[in-house]
Design a protein around this motif. Structure first.
Motif, PDB file in Angstrom:
ATOM      1  N   PRO A 243      12.727 -19.601  10.429  1.00 17.23           N
ATOM      2  CA  PRO A 243      13.201 -19.873   9.254  1.00 17.23           C
ATOM      3  C   PRO A 243      13.539 -18.783   8.352  1.00 17.23           C
ATOM      4  O   PRO A 243      13.254 -17.508   8.479  1.00 17.23           O
TER       5      PRO A 243
ATOM      6  N   THR B 138      13.763 -25.105   7.440  1.00 19.82           N
ATOM      7  CA  THR B 138      12.669 -25.304   8.514  1.00 19.82           C
ATOM      8  C   THR B 138      12.933 -26.515   9.204  1.00 19.82           C
ATOM      9  O   THR B 138      12.009 -27.244   9.524  1.00 19.82           O
TER      10      THR B 138
ATOM     11  N   GLU C 258       8.639 -30.259  -1.284  1.00 23.70           N
ATOM     12  CA  GLU C 258       7.778 -29.265  -0.378  1.00 23.70           C
ATOM     13  C   GLU C 258       6.303 -29.542  -0.389  1.00 23.70           C
ATOM     14  O   GLU C 258       5.775 -29.982  -1.520  1.00 23.70           O
TER      15      GLU C 258
ATOM     16  N   GLY D 253       8.896 -25.313   3.054  1.00 22.89           N
ATOM     17  CA  GLY D 253      10.221 -25.816   3.558  1.00 22.89           C
ATOM     18  C   GLY D 253      10.432 -27.340   2.914  1.00 22.89           C
ATOM     19  O   GLY D 253       9.512 -28.257   2.691  1.00 22.89           O
TER      20      GLY D 253
END
Length: 262
Positions: free
Chosen positions: A79, A66, A109, A232
């Motif tokens: 992605p 990402t 994340e 991500g």
């Protein structure tokens, strides 16, 4: 697509054995050099179906690749995605067993939890409107390939290295924050090992969720209401070992942590 149904089933079984037995395997393209991204997702889907048949419930998805530099490096414009099951979840502050993993690494994340279904080509604004709340998360990824050697197709077939995840901190309404400017500090045993800001994820983490929904559409899937999405890596993935304690502090969102045991 280069793989027939028999090859897809065989590779899915190979990956599942690696995941459940923490046994390293050769990267899949060593034996199938013509394997495509579409083939890889067919293997991943077969793996998901096998886990579902064994009673594991899929609770959501995760996005990988990402950052723009990483996407360029890997030659992709979307992605990578992988599925998340309830068996991968660990409580905040819990002990994670290292012997169940091969090459464990941790990254920070932002997790999204949806309140409405998303499908097809969607915008960042549509993702934000469909999000119930966002929450800090740690993802523990684990490449199952010998010598830590891998390529895009093998990683996708291996469910994008998904292994464990931990949610913590304070759930927040997405509109209450600027999701581009969430600063994150990750510490291992009290020492800072990684810093990042949420704009590292495609400029805005909701963009990663939008792109993930597009990948799911290409796979014939939608993102149901009530899904968890790990959007991500905000920080690089840092190796962990037995005895480590990991803590990640998210600006205005609190912290999330885990410890690693034998």
């Amino acid at each position: 697509m280069s793989l027939d149904a028999e090859a897809v089933a065989r590779l899915s079984e190979r990956v599942e054995t690696a995941q459940t037995c923490a046994r390293a395997i050769r990267k899949l393209t060593d034996d199938h050099p013509g394997m495509t991204v579409a083939d890889a997702y067919r293997v991943q889907t077969a793996l998901r179906r096998s886990y579902e048949r064994r009673g594991q419930r899929v609770v959501g998805w995760k996005a990988g690749l990402t950052s723009r530099p990483k996407m360029i490096q890997m030659g992709v414009d979307k992605p990578g995605v992988g599925f998340l099951t309830e068996a991968m979840a660990r409580p905040e502050g819990s002990a994670i067993t290292v012997s169940d993993l091969i090459h464990p690494r941790v990254e920070c994340e932002l997790a999204f939890v949806t309140k409405a279904e998303l499908s097809g080509k969607v915008s960042r604004a549509e993702v934000m409107a469909a999000t119930d709340y966002v929450q800090p998360a740690l993802e523990i990824i684990d490449s199952r390939f010998t010598g830590f050697k891998f390529d895009l197709e093998s990683v996708l077939a291996d469910n994008s290295s998904s292994a464990r995840f931990v949610l913590g901190g304070r759930p927040r309404r997405p509109e209450a924050l600027d999701l581009r400017t969430i600063g994150v500090v990750m510490e291992i045993d009290g020492e800072i090992v990684a810093l990042g800001a949420s704009a590292e994820v495609l400029g805005h983490p909701a963009e990663a969720v939008a792109m993930l929904v597009g990948v799911l559409h290409d796979m014939g899937e939608t993102l149901p209401a009530g899904s968890l999405v790990l959007s991500g890596a905000i920080t690089q993935a840092v190796p962990v070992k037995v005895g480590n304690c990991v803590a990640a502090r998210f600006f205005e969102m609190g912290s999330v942590g885990a410890r690693f045991v034998a």
